[in-house]
Design a protein around this motif. Structure first.
Motif, PDB file in Angstrom:
ATOM      1  N   ILE A  98      -2.693   0.430  -4.301  1.00 28.36           N
ATOM      2  CA  ILE A  98      -2.745  -0.894  -3.692  1.00 28.36           C
ATOM      3  C   ILE A  98      -2.164  -1.885  -4.697  1.00 28.36           C
ATOM      4  O   ILE A  98      -2.650  -1.991  -5.822  1.00 28.36           O
ATOM      5  CB  ILE A  98      -4.185  -1.275  -3.314  1.00 28.36           C
ATOM      6  CG1 ILE A  98      -4.736  -0.280  -2.288  1.00 28.36           C
ATOM      7  CG2 ILE A  98      -4.248  -2.700  -2.771  1.00 28.36           C
ATOM      8  CD1 ILE A  98      -6.199  -0.464  -1.953  1.00 28.36           C
ATOM      9  N   THR A 106      -6.588  -3.977  -6.471  1.00 30.88           N
ATOM     10  CA  THR A 106      -5.340  -3.323  -6.838  1.00 30.88           C
ATOM     11  C   THR A 106      -5.620  -2.075  -7.676  1.00 30.88           C
ATOM     12  O   THR A 106      -6.674  -1.952  -8.295  1.00 30.88           O
ATOM     13  CB  THR A 106      -4.418  -4.285  -7.621  1.00 30.88           C
ATOM     14  OG1 THR A 106      -5.087  -4.688  -8.796  1.00 30.88           O
ATOM     15  CG2 THR A 106      -4.035  -5.488  -6.789  1.00 30.88           C
ATOM     16  N   ILE A 166       0.868  -1.177   0.000  1.00 28.38           N
ATOM     17  CA  ILE A 166       0.000   0.000   0.000  1.00 28.38           C
ATOM     18  C   ILE A 166       0.907   1.231   0.000  1.00 28.38           C
ATOM     19  O   ILE A 166       1.616   1.496   0.969  1.00 28.38           O
ATOM     20  CB  ILE A 166      -0.942   0.021   1.218  1.00 28.38           C
ATOM     21  CG1 ILE A 166      -1.829  -1.228   1.225  1.00 28.38           C
ATOM     22  CG2 ILE A 166      -1.787   1.295   1.199  1.00 28.38           C
ATOM     23  CD1 ILE A 166      -2.707  -1.365   2.442  1.00 28.38           C
TER      24      ILE A 166
END
Length: 92
Positions: free
Chosen positions: A39, A86, A11
């Protein structure tokens, strides 16, 4: 020895936007924070420093997190119902 608390390596914070409203008489403040994050692998949890903070809500990817605190580590953990995907997102 105190453990260093940092965001997990998957992150990545990109940009922070803070709005603070101080109460100089009570030595407190209210505010909001928006963090642009990247992410790199799906996750349901984000842990941040939270010493002396009372966080009312945490939202990312249209999900609201359950917020838990670790007073000893001075952190708050946001746990989301479904894994965060993501990519680049906004944490409010």
């Amino acid at each position: 020895m105190q453990k260093t608390v940092r965001l997990p390596p998957h992150i990545i914070p990109i940009k922070y936007n803070l709005t603070l409203k101080p109460d100089l008489e009570a030595f407190t403040f209210e505010g909001s924070e928006t963090i642009q994050i990247k992410i790199q692998k799906p996750t349901r949890r984000i842990t941040l420093h939270a010493k002396d903070l009372d966080i009312e809500a945490a939202e990312c990817q249209d999900q609201w997190a359950k917020i838990s605190y670790d007073a000893k580590a001075e952190t708050a953990t946001f746990t989301y119902p479904k894994p965060l995907k993501t990519g680049k997102h906004t944490l409010k």
